[in-house]
Design a protein around this motif. Sequence first.
Motif, PDB file in Angstrom:
ATOM      1  N   ARG A 421      32.422 -21.501  15.436  1.00  0.00           N
ATOM      2  CA  ARG A 421      33.170 -20.959  14.284  1.00  0.00           C
ATOM      3  C   ARG A 421      32.381 -21.185  12.991  1.00  0.00           C
ATOM      4  O   ARG A 421      32.246 -20.282  12.160  1.00  0.00           O
ATOM      5  CB  ARG A 421      34.523 -21.677  14.231  1.00  0.00           C
ATOM      6  CG  ARG A 421      35.393 -21.382  13.051  1.00  0.00           C
ATOM      7  CD  ARG A 421      36.657 -22.253  13.136  1.00  0.00           C
ATOM      8  NE  ARG A 421      37.474 -22.112  11.943  1.00  0.00           N
ATOM      9  CZ  ARG A 421      37.285 -22.803  10.831  1.00  0.00           C
ATOM     10  NH1 ARG A 421      36.294 -23.687  10.739  1.00  0.00           N
ATOM     11  NH2 ARG A 421      38.073 -22.611   9.794  1.00  0.00           N
ATOM     12  N   ALA A 422      31.874 -22.413  12.854  1.00  0.00           N
ATOM     13  CA  ALA A 422      31.145 -22.753  11.618  1.00  0.00           C
ATOM     14  C   ALA A 422      29.900 -21.877  11.483  1.00  0.00           C
ATOM     15  O   ALA A 422      29.578 -21.407  10.375  1.00  0.00           O
ATOM     16  CB  ALA A 422      30.773 -24.229  11.625  1.00  0.00           C
ATOM     17  N   ALA A 423      29.205 -21.629  12.608  1.00  0.00           N
ATOM     18  CA  ALA A 423      27.980 -20.819  12.550  1.00  0.00           C
ATOM     19  C   ALA A 423      28.337 -19.394  12.105  1.00  0.00           C
ATOM     20  O   ALA A 423      27.667 -18.806  11.236  1.00  0.00           O
ATOM     21  CB  ALA A 423      27.301 -20.806  13.917  1.00  0.00           C
ATOM     22  N   LYS A 424      29.413 -18.853  12.685  1.00  0.00           N
ATOM     23  CA  LYS A 424      29.804 -17.483  12.315  1.00  0.00           C
ATOM     24  C   LYS A 424      30.169 -17.414  10.832  1.00  0.00           C
ATOM     25  O   LYS A 424      29.747 -16.505  10.104  1.00  0.00           O
ATOM     26  CB  LYS A 424      31.026 -17.047  13.147  1.00  0.00           C
ATOM     27  CG  LYS A 424      30.695 -16.685  14.575  1.00  0.00           C
ATOM     28  CD  LYS A 424      31.979 -16.249  15.266  1.00  0.00           C
ATOM     29  CE  LYS A 424      31.748 -16.009  16.748  1.00  0.00           C
ATOM     30  NZ  LYS A 424      33.005 -15.952  17.492  1.00  0.00           N
ATOM     31  N   LEU A 425      30.966 -18.404  10.395  1.00  0.00           N
ATOM     32  CA  LEU A 425      31.398 -18.394   8.987  1.00  0.00           C
ATOM     33  C   LEU A 425      30.203 -18.549   8.047  1.00  0.00           C
ATOM     34  O   LEU A 425      30.174 -17.973   6.956  1.00  0.00           O
ATOM     35  CB  LEU A 425      32.412 -19.520   8.740  1.00  0.00           C
ATOM     36  CG  LEU A 425      33.800 -19.317   9.359  1.00  0.00           C
ATOM     37  CD1 LEU A 425      34.644 -20.570   9.196  1.00  0.00           C
ATOM     38  CD2 LEU A 425      34.510 -18.118   8.715  1.00  0.00           C
ATOM     39  N   ALA A 426      29.212 -19.345   8.498  1.00  0.00           N
ATOM     40  CA  ALA A 426      28.038 -19.576   7.644  1.00  0.00           C
ATOM     41  C   ALA A 426      27.270 -18.265   7.453  1.00  0.00           C
ATOM     42  O   ALA A 426      26.848 -17.941   6.333  1.00  0.00           O
ATOM     43  CB  ALA A 426      27.135 -20.642   8.274  1.00  0.00           C
ATOM     44  N   VAL A 427      27.125 -17.492   8.529  1.00  0.00           N
ATOM     45  CA  VAL A 427      26.413 -16.215   8.424  1.00  0.00           C
ATOM     46  C   VAL A 427      27.206 -15.268   7.510  1.00  0.00           C
ATOM     47  O   VAL A 427      26.652 -14.634   6.600  1.00  0.00           O
ATOM     48  CB  VAL A 427      26.217 -15.583   9.833  1.00  0.00           C
ATOM     49  CG1 VAL A 427      25.651 -14.164   9.712  1.00  0.00           C
ATOM     50  CG2 VAL A 427      25.301 -16.444  10.678  1.00  0.00           C
ATOM     51  N   GLN A 428      28.520 -15.239   7.757  1.00  0.00           N
ATOM     52  CA  GLN A 428      29.381 -14.359   6.959  1.00  0.00           C
ATOM     53  C   GLN A 428      29.286 -14.701   5.461  1.00  0.00           C
ATOM     54  O   GLN A 428      29.125 -13.819   4.617  1.00  0.00           O
ATOM     55  CB  GLN A 428      30.819 -14.535   7.436  1.00  0.00           C
ATOM     56  CG  GLN A 428      31.718 -13.381   7.091  1.00  0.00           C
ATOM     57  CD  GLN A 428      33.125 -13.670   7.625  1.00  0.00           C
ATOM     58  OE1 GLN A 428      33.319 -14.564   8.455  1.00  0.00           O
ATOM     59  NE2 GLN A 428      34.087 -12.924   7.148  1.00  0.00           N
ATOM     60  N   ALA A 429      29.342 -15.999   5.172  1.00  0.00           N
ATOM     61  CA  ALA A 429      29.285 -16.435   3.767  1.00  0.00           C
ATOM     62  C   ALA A 429      27.948 -16.044   3.146  1.00  0.00           C
ATOM     63  O   ALA A 429      27.878 -15.587   2.002  1.00  0.00           O
ATOM     64  CB  ALA A 429      29.505 -17.935   3.680  1.00  0.00           C
ATOM     65  N   LYS A 430      26.887 -16.218   3.925  1.00  0.00           N
ATOM     66  CA  LYS A 430      25.535 -15.867   3.424  1.00  0.00           C
ATOM     67  C   LYS A 430      25.482 -14.385   3.074  1.00  0.00           C
ATOM     68  O   LYS A 430      24.963 -13.996   2.018  1.00  0.00           O
ATOM     69  CB  LYS A 430      24.522 -16.125   4.536  1.00  0.00           C
ATOM     70  CG  LYS A 430      23.571 -17.284   4.508  1.00  0.00           C
ATOM     71  CD  LYS A 430      22.700 -17.470   3.393  1.00  0.00           C
ATOM     72  CE  LYS A 430      21.860 -18.625   3.185  1.00  0.00           C
ATOM     73  NZ  LYS A 430      22.308 -19.682   2.368  1.00  0.00           N
ATOM     74  N   MET A 431      26.025 -13.567   3.992  1.00  0.00           N
ATOM     75  CA  MET A 431      25.993 -12.116   3.763  1.00  0.00           C
ATOM     76  C   MET A 431      26.733 -11.767   2.479  1.00  0.00           C
ATOM     77  O   MET A 431      26.243 -11.007   1.641  1.00  0.00           O
ATOM     78  CB  MET A 431      26.642 -11.373   4.947  1.00  0.00           C
ATOM     79  CG  MET A 431      25.790 -11.363   6.195  1.00  0.00           C
ATOM     80  SD  MET A 431      26.703 -10.738   7.631  1.00  0.00           S
ATOM     81  CE  MET A 431      26.867  -9.011   7.226  1.00  0.00           C
ATOM     82  N   GLU A 432      27.930 -12.359   2.337  1.00  0.00           N
ATOM     83  CA  GLU A 432      28.772 -12.007   1.189  1.00  0.00           C
ATOM     84  C   GLU A 432      28.200 -12.543  -0.127  1.00  0.00           C
ATOM     85  O   GLU A 432      28.121 -11.824  -1.115  1.00  0.00           O
ATOM     86  CB  GLU A 432      30.189 -12.531   1.382  1.00  0.00           C
ATOM     87  CG  GLU A 432      30.964 -11.708   2.396  1.00  0.00           C
ATOM     88  CD  GLU A 432      32.260 -12.395   2.855  1.00  0.00           C
ATOM     89  OE1 GLU A 432      32.818 -11.920   3.843  1.00  0.00           O
ATOM     90  OE2 GLU A 432      32.664 -13.399   2.235  1.00  0.00           O
ATOM     91  N   GLN A 433      27.787 -13.818  -0.097  1.00  0.00           N
ATOM     92  CA  GLN A 433      27.363 -14.439  -1.360  1.00  0.00           C
ATOM     93  C   GLN A 433      26.004 -13.905  -1.853  1.00  0.00           C
ATOM     94  O   GLN A 433      25.744 -13.831  -3.036  1.00  0.00           O
ATOM     95  CB  GLN A 433      27.268 -15.960  -1.206  1.00  0.00           C
ATOM     96  CG  GLN A 433      28.628 -16.619  -1.205  1.00  0.00           C
ATOM     97  CD  GLN A 433      28.604 -17.986  -0.511  1.00  0.00           C
ATOM     98  OE1 GLN A 433      27.539 -18.525  -0.214  1.00  0.00           O
ATOM     99  NE2 GLN A 433      29.781 -18.513  -0.245  1.00  0.00           N
TER     100      GLN A 433
END
Length: 520
Positions: A421-433
């Motif tokens: 979960r953390a890995a997925k959220l980290a990628v998502q956050a990177k994309m958005e930010q």
Amino acid sequence: MIRSSSTERQQVIKWLQKLHCNIPIFVFETNVLVFATFAYGLVKAHEHLGCVTAEEVDGIVKGVMSMADKLDPNDVGRKVPNTIAEIEDYLGNRLPMDTDVPIRLHRIGAELCNLRAEAKKQGYSKFLRQPIITIKWILLRKFVRHLSEDVLTYHSTDKGFIQRFLWWNIRKIHWFLSYFHYSVCPSELTFDGALEILVAGNPRMANVPIDLYREIFGNEKIPIGLPGQAIRRFADMEAHLPRMDIDQRPMPSIPGFREDAVELVKCSYYRGKLLRSPGHPPRHLGIIMDGNRRYSKRRGLDSVLAGHQVGAQKLLQVMSWAFSAGIQNLTVWALSDDNLKRGPQELNPLFSMMADYIREMLMGDAPFLIPEVRFRVIGDRSILPDHLNDIITKAETATANNTRFNFQIALGYGGRSEVTRAAKLAVQAKMEQECLSIDEAVAKVTEADITRQTYSAQLGLPQIDAILRTSGENRLSGFALWESHHAEFAIVQENWPAMKQSTFLKSLLDLSKRNRRFGA
Ligand SMILES: CC(C)=CCC/C(C)=C/CC/C(C)=C/COP(=O)(O)OP(=O)(O)O
């Protein structure tokens, strides 16, 4: 569920406040400690010997409180004896017997004196190892009876006489306390530990010591170094006694008493050690509560649920043990995603029980037992039944502004799923930010990005730095998989529902001594 009512708490608090502030003889912290031990002795004598009635114990407490009301406040500050030498001097030269003192109290005083003389004659070392303690218990019984009788039945309006009489009784108490103290007090009894002994005398009052301590003295009034001073005084007193291991200390041979008393003494001992340990308690303690079913089986309980119930009560205790040991963040693992393989016949009652406990913690007389707990659940909430989710949401909302103690329960939690979960959220956050494509984001994700998406970090907590597992199991099973990288590990042999406070404190002490190099 056993817990103190606020009325009981308030009574004890008031009583201690009066003792501490109003009674000259208790102006020294050590005497409050000694009194706590004495009160514990009374209650135990009542419980185990059955010779001291509840009314008599009440009589003493009422008597002491009424003395506090009547004493001359200008008398505050009287020096009381604190070492064997001072006590001898006090008894021999500075404690005149009032002429109107009832004869029988005089006689008991003489018996106590004889005991002292006997101890001196034989040498304290030999004296304490003998079953002489039994005689002390008999004297205690007599003493309590007479004192309570006198205090309760005396109705004279002659103020001067009452004052002299009460004063004499107070001196008597102190006199007796000294003996009692020398026999059973541990060398490292701390203020907190002594309060615990006092409140533990009443099973409904167990496990509230630090909280109680703060309520008595107020945060700003806690004298810095008070425990240290108390320890020094005890050390001073103990210097006159032979050194003995805790297990060798004289205790009455009454079934149950010894084990109970030794546990209290051990807790006090470990708390004292923890207080002075150069290390610090874990910033964030994680606990794998294991062995509920084994406990249930071993104890021959009716059902698996009965084991879980004792486990849930243990959880309430451990929260307060952790809080009073200075831990501010506690995460406990109550259900893994693997546990979902257990059938509904085990899971449904377990879910209902959890909901009951959370409701009880939230609505109970003393919500969450310790003040200002922030309650949160981590893990996959979608696997939980609606009724449990509802009460969790209520508890999370109700405690959202609390800051003193962060308490997390991991439900439907698995280490691998947390990391995924953390890995997925980290990628998502990177994309958005950073407005990146998925490939660019994956390439740029760092360990720190993943750490930021762990449950602890998302809740604004430090990473779990110590993990305790019960029931002797020597593996993590995926708990705090990411955070366990640098976490210290403590294994407790007892099953979760059977874990003793002394074992818990000993583990904390052990954890605080670890030399952590973080790979350097
Ligand atoms: C309010 C609240 C959330 C209470 C939590 C109650 C509690 C202690 C739950 C733990 C449940 C559990 C699966 C324990 C592990 O022991 P086990 O059942 O696997 O026992 P075993 O290791 O002996 O098989």
